[in-house]
Design a protein around this motif. Structure first.
Motif, mmCIF file in Angstrom:
data_model
loop_
_atom_site.group_PDB
_atom_site.id
_atom_site.type_symbol
_atom_site.label_atom_id
_atom_site.label_comp_id
_atom_site.label_asym_id
_atom_site.label_seq_id
_atom_site.Cartn_x
_atom_site.Cartn_y
_atom_site.Cartn_z
ATOM 1 N N SER A 40 0.823 -1.209 0.000
ATOM 2 C CA SER A 40 0.000 0.000 0.000
ATOM 3 C C SER A 40 0.854 1.255 0.000
ATOM 4 O O SER A 40 0.517 2.264 -0.627
ATOM 5 C CB SER A 40 -0.946 0.005 1.213
ATOM 6 O OG SER A 40 -2.073 -0.811 0.980
ATOM 7 N N LYS B 148 -7.270 -6.981 8.360
ATOM 8 C CA LYS B 148 -8.566 -6.646 8.967
ATOM 9 C C LYS B 148 -8.745 -7.321 10.326
ATOM 10 O O LYS B 148 -9.312 -6.750 11.254
ATOM 11 C CB LYS B 148 -9.701 -7.032 8.024
ATOM 12 C CG LYS B 148 -9.780 -6.180 6.766
ATOM 13 C CD LYS B 148 -10.827 -6.696 5.794
ATOM 14 C CE LYS B 148 -10.834 -5.879 4.508
ATOM 15 N NZ LYS B 148 -11.780 -6.434 3.505
ATOM 16 N N GLN C 242 -4.298 3.219 13.279
ATOM 17 C CA GLN C 242 -4.502 4.124 12.150
ATOM 18 C C GLN C 242 -3.693 3.723 10.916
ATOM 19 O O GLN C 242 -4.180 3.802 9.792
ATOM 20 C CB GLN C 242 -4.155 5.555 12.563
ATOM 21 C CG GLN C 242 -5.129 6.126 13.592
ATOM 22 C CD GLN C 242 -4.721 7.519 14.042
ATOM 23 O OE1 GLN C 242 -3.561 7.767 14.370
ATOM 24 N NE2 GLN C 242 -5.676 8.432 14.052
ATOM 25 N N GLU D 85 -5.314 0.690 9.287
ATOM 26 C CA GLU D 85 -6.570 1.092 8.644
ATOM 27 C C GLU D 85 -6.289 1.798 7.320
ATOM 28 O O GLU D 85 -7.018 1.620 6.338
ATOM 29 C CB GLU D 85 -7.372 1.991 9.583
ATOM 30 C CG GLU D 85 -7.980 1.228 10.759
ATOM 31 C CD GLU D 85 -8.694 2.139 11.744
ATOM 32 O OE1 GLU D 85 -8.477 3.381 11.677
ATOM 33 O OE2 GLU D 85 -9.467 1.631 12.569
ATOM 34 N N SER D 86 -5.218 2.582 7.280
ATOM 35 C CA SER D 86 -4.844 3.264 6.042
ATOM 36 C C SER D 86 -4.383 2.267 4.975
ATOM 37 O O SER D 86 -4.648 2.451 3.783
ATOM 38 C CB SER D 86 -3.722 4.278 6.309
ATOM 39 O OG SER D 86 -4.168 5.311 7.164
ATOM 40 N N ASP E 185 -7.512 1.023 3.483
ATOM 41 C CA ASP E 185 -8.189 2.075 2.702
ATOM 42 C C ASP E 185 -7.507 2.277 1.347
ATOM 43 O O ASP E 185 -8.177 2.388 0.314
ATOM 44 C CB ASP E 185 -8.189 3.398 3.485
ATOM 45 C CG ASP E 185 -9.132 3.364 4.673
ATOM 46 O OD1 ASP E 185 -10.016 2.485 4.701
ATOM 47 O OD2 ASP E 185 -8.982 4.207 5.579
ATOM 48 N N ASP F 125 -8.311 -0.648 -0.898
ATOM 49 C CA ASP F 125 -9.702 -0.648 -1.376
ATOM 50 C C ASP F 125 -9.906 0.348 -2.515
ATOM 51 O O ASP F 125 -10.670 0.095 -3.449
ATOM 52 C CB ASP F 125 -10.662 -0.310 -0.226
ATOM 53 C CG ASP F 125 -10.827 -1.462 0.757
ATOM 54 O OD1 ASP F 125 -10.444 -2.595 0.405
ATOM 55 O OD2 ASP F 125 -11.322 -1.221 1.879
ATOM 56 N N ARG F 126 -9.207 1.477 -2.452
ATOM 57 C CA ARG F 126 -9.371 2.512 -3.479
ATOM 58 C C ARG F 126 -8.594 2.199 -4.757
ATOM 59 O O ARG F 126 -9.016 2.566 -5.847
ATOM 60 C CB ARG F 126 -8.893 3.875 -2.942
ATOM 61 C CG ARG F 126 -9.711 4.449 -1.810
ATOM 62 C CD ARG F 126 -9.378 5.925 -1.622
ATOM 63 N NE ARG F 126 -7.950 6.173 -1.469
ATOM 64 C CZ ARG F 126 -7.306 6.221 -0.307
ATOM 65 N NH1 ARG F 126 -7.984 6.022 0.812
ATOM 66 N NH2 ARG F 126 -6.015 6.468 -0.252
#
Length: 431
Positions: A221, A271, A285, A288-289, A292, A295-296
């Motif tokens: 990521s 997750k 955090q 979680e990023s 995110d 997912d994008r």
């Protein structure tokens, strides 16, 4: 030694075959009669490089399958729990299958006179082995952990498509035991491998697995986030990562940007550890990023396609690659799934191709066209999305001439437009 393996999926079938290769006697336990039949006939219930050959070599010799827990436990020294741990609706881990296997195992141990070792190989969040599996086995067996039976957490670190190789050539073996005796039993099973065994407690072993996968997911990521920035600045992100990766503290692998990560491990495991952190009132955090960004990322493929073609309704779009990675038929968390979902939402006519994952994806999408070759998918297509790193996609050239629009959006850096024999309207997701 004699071992039994509960669950004949990806981890279970590979572990069973490889333990047989190491000279152990193996009994696979599975309630799925079809899987039992396949293993006993020397056929793998999943596709994995080298697995069929091992099962054919040892089936009905030192490896058998049965649905009978009692028989398997009575005829083995240790039982490995290798069942699935899917994500719940909130992303937290679903332990229902692990609990069921633990209960069945406990009932079988109740009928055994000798010491037996219970080994959790399923990926479970920290404290699961000691606070979930152990008490369930104690309750159903009427016996005491550490005295009558042992409990060990022994995580797997296998890459799909290369799992047999990774099992036989590990970079780490982690044994998290509640007592020295059970830890010794499990360590002995790996004696034939050239790898040091890390001894620890169960919850630390559980955490090692999650940290391992979460860190690799974070690298991906991070690379995608940097790649998105580089693209806007006209910088070759691969050139950047090639240089950055020479730093021994960072290392080059897992810094390729693209459409994101998928599969049965990374998304689920990140997750799950987020869910565990929330359970103890900590907000992770960074992790979680990581989710995110992932997912994008695949939806950027559709955005780039729209930038080239405008409205996508009724346009034929070729989607090349359905598996989450090459050399597997696994589509779990494949980045093609959100892309196809969005294309269908926009009324696109989809022509999909994957050399191995067609049948798996048909269970998810019934109303798209599945093609037998790249050429068939590309014929008359106005756009093409490359989603998986299959080697055959690197060799595509004249096949693009079959397209109506010749717009190619590359999510895996598979195509070098400068080396093609014709001009195409090429765009990389991050380059």
């Amino acid at each position: 030694m004699k071992v039994s393996i509960i669950g004949s999926g990806y981890v279970g079938s590979v572990s069973a075959a490889c333990f047989a290769e190491l000279g152990h006697e193996v009994i696979c336990i599975d309630i799925d009669e079809k899987k039992v039949e396949m293993i006993n006939s020397g056929r793998a219930p999943i596709w994995e490089e080298g697995l069929d050959e091992l099962l054919e070599k040892y089936s009905q010799k030192t490896l058998i399958a049965t649905p009978d827990y009692d028989y398997a436990v009575q005829n083995s020294d240790a039982s490995f729990i290798c069942v699935g741990t899917p994500s719940g609706k909130d992303g937290s881990i679903d332990l229902s299958i692990v609990k069921a296997a633990s209960a069945s195992l406990g009932k079988a141990i109740a009928k055994k006179d000798h010491y037996h070792v219970v080994v959790v190989k399923s990926t479970v969040v920290p404290e699961t082995t000691e606070k979930v599996v152990l008490p369930i086995v104690e309750e159903n067996s009427g016996k005491k952990a550490g005295k009558d039976f042992g409990i060990v957490m022994n995580p797997e670190f296998l890459r799909e498509g290369k799992a047999v190789y990774d099992f036989m050539n590990p970079d780490k073996i982690v044994v998290g035991a509640i007592d020295e005796r059970s830890g010794f039993v499990v360590s002995e099973l790996y004696r034939g491998l050239n790898c040091k065994v890390t001894h620890t407690n169960p919850r630390t072993a559980e955490m090692i697995k999650y940290v391992n996968n979460s860190f690799l997911a974070t690298k991906i990521s991070f690379a995608n986030e940097v790649g998105n920035i580089c693209k806007q600045l006209g910088i070759d992100t691969y050139e950047v990562m090639d240089a950055v990766g020479t730093d021994f503290r960072i290392e080059r692998r897992f810094l390729n940007c693209g459409a994101g990560f998928g599969g049965s491990c990374f998304p689920k495991d990140v997750k799950a550890i987020i869910g565990k952190a929330n359970e103890i009132d900590y907000k992770p955090q960074l992790l979680e990023s990581v989710v995110d960004v992932n997912d994008r990322q695949p939806l950027k493929m559709v955005e780039l396609l729209q930038g080239k073609l405008g409205e996508l309704k009724n346009k034929r779009i070729a989607v090349l690659g359905l598996a989450f990675k090459n050399d597997t038929d696994d589509i779990r968390e494949s980045r093609s799934i959100p892309v196809i979902t969005e294309l269908l939402r926009q009324g696109t006519d989809i022509a999909a191709y994957d050399p191995m994952a067609e049948e798996s994806m048909k269970k998810v999408f019934h109303d798209i066209t599945y093609c037998k070759t790249s050429s068939e998918a590309l014929e008359e297509a106005e756009g093409c999305l490359i989603m998986t790193e299959w080697d055959e996609f690197r060799k595509l050239d004249k096949e693009f001439g079959l397209m109506a629009g010749k717009v190619v959006i590359d999510g895996r850096k598979m195509i070098d437009p400068k080396k093609l024999s014709m001009e195409i309207d090429y765009e990389g997701i991050c380059w």
